[in-house]
Write a protein that holds these residues in place. Structure first.
Motif, mmCIF file in Angstrom:
data_model
loop_
_atom_site.group_PDB
_atom_site.id
_atom_site.type_symbol
_atom_site.label_atom_id
_atom_site.label_comp_id
_atom_site.label_asym_id
_atom_site.label_seq_id
_atom_site.Cartn_x
_atom_site.Cartn_y
_atom_site.Cartn_z
ATOM 1 N N VAL A 133 0.861 -1.169 0.000
ATOM 2 C CA VAL A 133 0.000 0.000 0.000
ATOM 3 C C VAL A 133 0.901 1.223 0.000
ATOM 4 O O VAL A 133 1.997 1.208 0.560
ATOM 5 C CB VAL A 133 -0.936 0.000 1.235
ATOM 6 C CG1 VAL A 133 -0.129 -0.007 2.519
ATOM 7 C CG2 VAL A 133 -1.888 1.186 1.209
ATOM 8 N N PHE B 39 2.201 4.711 1.044
ATOM 9 C CA PHE B 39 2.119 5.679 2.137
ATOM 10 C C PHE B 39 3.516 6.185 2.461
ATOM 11 O O PHE B 39 4.530 5.580 2.099
ATOM 12 C CB PHE B 39 1.479 5.067 3.382
ATOM 13 C CG PHE B 39 2.309 4.034 4.085
ATOM 14 C CD1 PHE B 39 3.162 4.382 5.133
ATOM 15 C CD2 PHE B 39 2.258 2.701 3.705
ATOM 16 C CE1 PHE B 39 3.927 3.440 5.782
ATOM 17 C CE2 PHE B 39 3.024 1.748 4.352
ATOM 18 C CZ PHE B 39 3.866 2.114 5.395
ATOM 19 N N VAL C 245 -4.173 12.185 5.275
ATOM 20 C CA VAL C 245 -4.441 11.850 3.883
ATOM 21 C C VAL C 245 -4.167 13.108 3.067
ATOM 22 O O VAL C 245 -4.788 14.142 3.289
ATOM 23 C CB VAL C 245 -5.893 11.374 3.673
ATOM 24 C CG1 VAL C 245 -6.187 11.228 2.189
ATOM 25 C CG2 VAL C 245 -6.134 10.047 4.387
ATOM 26 N N THR D 39 -1.120 8.949 3.572
ATOM 27 C CA THR D 39 -1.415 8.148 2.386
ATOM 28 C C THR D 39 -2.284 8.944 1.421
ATOM 29 O O THR D 39 -3.014 9.852 1.831
ATOM 30 C CB THR D 39 -2.110 6.826 2.767
ATOM 31 O OG1 THR D 39 -2.348 6.062 1.587
ATOM 32 C CG2 THR D 39 -3.409 7.072 3.493
ATOM 33 N N ASP E 44 -4.535 7.508 -0.927
ATOM 34 C CA ASP E 44 -5.766 6.907 -1.445
ATOM 35 C C ASP E 44 -6.553 6.123 -0.406
ATOM 36 O O ASP E 44 -7.273 5.198 -0.741
ATOM 37 C CB ASP E 44 -5.427 5.981 -2.612
ATOM 38 C CG ASP E 44 -4.380 4.940 -2.235
ATOM 39 O OD1 ASP E 44 -4.054 4.104 -3.092
ATOM 40 O OD2 ASP E 44 -3.897 4.968 -1.089
ATOM 41 N N LEU E 45 -6.417 6.477 0.843
ATOM 42 C CA LEU E 45 -7.160 5.762 1.873
ATOM 43 C C LEU E 45 -8.627 6.166 1.838
ATOM 44 O O LEU E 45 -8.943 7.350 1.930
ATOM 45 C CB LEU E 45 -6.573 6.082 3.248
ATOM 46 C CG LEU E 45 -7.106 5.267 4.405
ATOM 47 C CD1 LEU E 45 -6.673 3.820 4.277
ATOM 48 C CD2 LEU E 45 -6.619 5.842 5.720
ATOM 49 N N LEU F 200 -12.303 5.223 9.565
ATOM 50 C CA LEU F 200 -11.768 4.714 8.307
ATOM 51 C C LEU F 200 -12.744 3.760 7.655
ATOM 52 O O LEU F 200 -13.373 2.934 8.314
ATOM 53 C CB LEU F 200 -10.451 4.006 8.573
ATOM 54 C CG LEU F 200 -9.411 4.891 9.257
ATOM 55 C CD1 LEU F 200 -8.191 4.095 9.591
ATOM 56 C CD2 LEU F 200 -9.067 6.067 8.372
ATOM 57 N N ASP G 204 -12.079 1.502 5.091
ATOM 58 C CA ASP G 204 -11.585 0.182 4.712
ATOM 59 C C ASP G 204 -10.410 -0.178 5.611
ATOM 60 O O ASP G 204 -9.299 0.276 5.422
ATOM 61 C CB ASP G 204 -11.142 0.195 3.252
ATOM 62 C CG ASP G 204 -10.843 -1.213 2.746
ATOM 63 O OD1 ASP G 204 -10.752 -2.124 3.583
ATOM 64 O OD2 ASP G 204 -10.712 -1.376 1.528
ATOM 65 N N ASN G 205 -10.659 -1.008 6.608
ATOM 66 C CA ASN G 205 -9.615 -1.372 7.556
ATOM 67 C C ASN G 205 -8.544 -2.265 6.945
ATOM 68 O O ASN G 205 -7.473 -2.428 7.522
ATOM 69 C CB ASN G 205 -10.231 -2.076 8.764
ATOM 70 C CG ASN G 205 -10.952 -1.106 9.670
ATOM 71 O OD1 ASN G 205 -10.556 0.048 9.767
ATOM 72 N ND2 ASN G 205 -11.999 -1.556 10.315
ATOM 73 N N LEU H 129 -6.702 -1.692 4.343
ATOM 74 C CA LEU H 129 -5.554 -0.855 4.032
ATOM 75 C C LEU H 129 -4.788 -0.490 5.289
ATOM 76 O O LEU H 129 -3.557 -0.464 5.300
ATOM 77 C CB LEU H 129 -6.004 0.407 3.292
ATOM 78 C CG LEU H 129 -6.509 0.192 1.865
ATOM 79 C CD1 LEU H 129 -7.031 1.486 1.286
ATOM 80 C CD2 LEU H 129 -5.402 -0.370 0.987
ATOM 81 N N ILE H 130 -5.500 -0.209 6.364
ATOM 82 C CA ILE H 130 -4.845 0.116 7.620
ATOM 83 C C ILE H 130 -4.053 -1.085 8.121
ATOM 84 O O ILE H 130 -2.932 -0.953 8.619
ATOM 85 C CB ILE H 130 -5.890 0.555 8.669
ATOM 86 C CG1 ILE H 130 -6.496 1.907 8.281
ATOM 87 C CG2 ILE H 130 -5.249 0.655 10.047
ATOM 88 C CD1 ILE H 130 -5.505 3.042 8.279
#
Length: 635
Positions: A267, A269, A296, A322, A324-325, A334, A336-337, A339-340
């Motif tokens: 990802v 970042f 972001v 990042t 595109d989070l 957030l 979508d977890n 990505l995290i």
């Protein structure tokens, strides 16, 4: 004449949700408007790079915020791409045209906990402005040549109007060559707060400090600290890192170490992390005061996000940014977890790698271990990074000269005996206490190193790891005598060879007598192969639970009973030989009973199980009285 558009019937309910339910702080509206302005400037920069004539004029790209307390008016202006009428409807009127009924239905179906999964599909961040606004007016002109000035007005109650402002209309639109101006008519009770320049600067520094474009509040730039994590590492000086660290943490000391990352996969970042010299974990207080700041595109989304690193790395301070989070409506939860979790996995590996590099400098790593080891040891549950974590552990050791010397598993293995396939350890309150432990006598005799554990969590670490490379992590008190017996002696056993060893039958009779005296207090009495200088010790009958772990588990269960263990007696000790002889002469000799109880309670005392020492003390005094009379007669 302006064209008026009615919001759908559900819009009032929707705005009520946006304003009163999904945002936790009213000041968030300014972050949203500044973020939109920054996006417009970024888009213009991209357009200019692709088409040289896309932008007109040579004025610097910037965001201006002006406040008029008397008029209760707050104005946010950017000279970015601007919007046409169609774009204004698309970008600002999104909730009217994306289907507010669908939004509400999806929100209802998802429930409060699942709202974050559907909110991102509706571009409604702009509408947070109605937390503070009675009405909003937008005046904008697209960067496209020949575009007119367009006005959008709404009080957020049920409708909005759009019209073109022709030259000469006198509607304050002629001055916009390109970009967008948002005029916020503040609610009366909020006008004083949000027209105060200092308040506005504070909000900008808190949420939008690292936006790449200048943000001018009443003509003065508010975002003065650069987003250092976005800069190439080779261009940044040690002094700049120190300055940013102090800005971030309010710590005036230099950081112990710095980790600057720019990651493209799995990802994308950027991150700038610091390891402080001093721990903030004082006696367990402020255990929630940790986490990395999440950005972001340079805009702060969440302070101290605790999902970006595992808790055992809570001493790390820094930022993650990042591009595109996916975010929810308020940028606070957030979407979508996954990505995290990917960021977490990557950061964890990088931080552990940085600590491994730091460990090459023993003095520097000793400073880290002294301050942060108590927190770091909680990483024993990180099975994904088990090997890297284990390699970073440090312990005091029987081979160390001082109590603050540190030994790694690798160093222990390098000194291990040729046939040794175990790493032995022992838990105790201090180095001095462990030096007196009867369980370690055989290790001194064989010259086998033992790692010293001083904190309860150390036992859990060892129990979770089980092995390091090909070596089994083994408690010293549970070591098998056969494993040690084959190793050569390096220290002579402490025994008196002038007296003959007791007969086997006499020893067996003594063991039976002692077991009868102690009854159910012990499970068995037997000869010991581990003792060289002490007369006795207690051994756990299950063979796999140490005394220290047993005490921890009993404390957790509030169990105050004394466990039943095996009492091992040392046949080579003079006291045991004398007792065997006395018992052989007279199986009812009261001294044998008195000595048996004394040995047992002394062993309990060493193990930390003796809760009432009165009987032991009284027995010691009685024995001293008798022995002193004998001693006086021999003088």
């Amino acid at each position: 004449m302006p064209a008026t558009y009615e919001f759908k019937a559900e819009i009032k309910q929707l705005l009520d949700i946006l304003v009163n339910s999904l945002y936790t702080e009213r000041e968030i509206f300014l972050r949203e408007l500044v973020s939109n302005a920054s996006d417009a400037l970024d888009k213009l920069r991209i357009e200019t790079a692709a088409h040289a004539d896309a932008a007109s004029g040579d004025e610097p790209l910037e965001i201006r915020i002006e406040a008029d307390k008397d008029k209760k008016l707050l104005t946010i202006t950017d000279n970015g791409v601007g919007m046409t009428e169609a774009e204004l409807v698309e970008n600002i009127g999104t909730i009217a045209h994306s289907g507010s009924a669908s939004f509400l239905k999806a929100l209802k179906d998802a429930g409060k906990a699942g709202a974050e999964g559907i909110i991102g599909r509706f571009g409604v961040g702009f509408y947070s402005v109605y937390m503070v606004a009675g009405s909003v007016r937008i005046v904008t002109r697209s960067h496209r040549e020949g575009s007119p000035v367009v006005e959008w007005v709404s009080d957020g109650q049920g409708a909005y109007s759009i019209r073109e402002l022709a030259p000469g209309d006198g509607e304050a639109g002629e001055g916009i060559a390109r970009g967008t101006r948002i005029e916020v008519s503040l609610k009366a009770d909020l006008a004083e707060e949000f027209t105060n320049p200092e308040t506005l600067r504070r909000i900008i520094r808190k949420h939008s400090n690292f936006v790449s474009f200048p943000i001018l509040v009443a003509g003065e730039r508010a975002n003065t600290v650069p987003a250092l994590w976005r800069e190439p590492k080779f261009q940044i000086t040690k002094e700049q890192y120190k300055e940013f660290y102090s800005f971030l943490t309010y710590d005036q000391d230099e950081p112990l170490d710095t980790l600057h990352l720019s990651v493209d996969a799995p990802v994308q970042f950027s991150s700038l992390c610091f390891i402080p010299q001093k721990s903030r974990d004082f006696l367990g207080f402020d255990r929630e005061d940790w986490g990395l700041d999440l950005y972001v595109r340079r805009v702060l989304i969440q302070r101290q996000n605790k999902d970006l690193i595992p808790q055992y790395l809570m001493f790390v301070r820094g930022v993650v940014d990042t591009e595109d989070l996916p975010l929810n409506i308020s940028r606070e939860t957030l979407q979508d977890n996954l990505l995290i979790r990917k960021i977490n996995a990557t950061l964890t590996k990088q931080i552990l790698a940085q600590l491994t590099k730091m460990a090459e400098d023993k003095d520097k790593y000793a400073g880290f271990w002294r301050e942060h080891s108590r927190v770091f040891k909680a990483g024993y549950m990180d099975f994904v990074n088990r090997e890297a974590f284990a390699g970073l552990l440090r312990f005091n050791s029987s081979a160390s000269d001082k109590a603050d010397d540190l030994v790694s598993f690798e160093e222990y293995i390098a000194r291990a005996k040729p046939d040794q396939k175990k790493i032995y350890y022992a838990y105790g309150p201090s180095r001095e206490a462990l030096a007196l432990s009867p369980h370690l006598e055989i290790f001194r005799k064989k010259g086998v190193e033992v790692l010293y554990l001083y904190e309860p969590i150390d036992e859990f670490v060892m129990d979770a790891l089980q092995t390091f490379k090909d070596f089994a992590l083994t408690p010293a008190e549970l070591a098998k005598a056969d494993d040690l017996a084959k190793l050569p002696d390096v220290e002579a056993a402490a025994k008196d060879d002038s007296a003959p060893a007791p007969e086997k039958d006499a020893l067996e009779a003594l063991f039976v007598r002692v077991k009868a005296v102690l009854g159910d207090a012990v499970t068995d009495v037997r000869a010991s192969a581990r003792l060289t200088g002490s007369p006795c010790c207690l051994v756990n009958p299950d063979g796999h639970t140490t005394s220290s772990m047993d005490k921890i588990m009993r404390a957790m269960n509030r169990d105050t009973t004394v466990p039943k263990k095996i009492l091992e007696l040392n046949p080579g000790h003079e006291l045991v030989r004398n007792l065997a002889e006395l018992n052989a002469r007279d199986a009812a000799d009261p001294f044998v009973e008195q000595a048996a109880r004394q040995l047992y309670e002394s062993a309990l005392l060493l193990e930390g199980y003796l809760s009432d020492p009165h009987a032991l003390v009284g027995r010691v005094q009685d024995l001293l009285t008798k022995s002193s009379g004998w001693y006086a007669k021999t003088k």
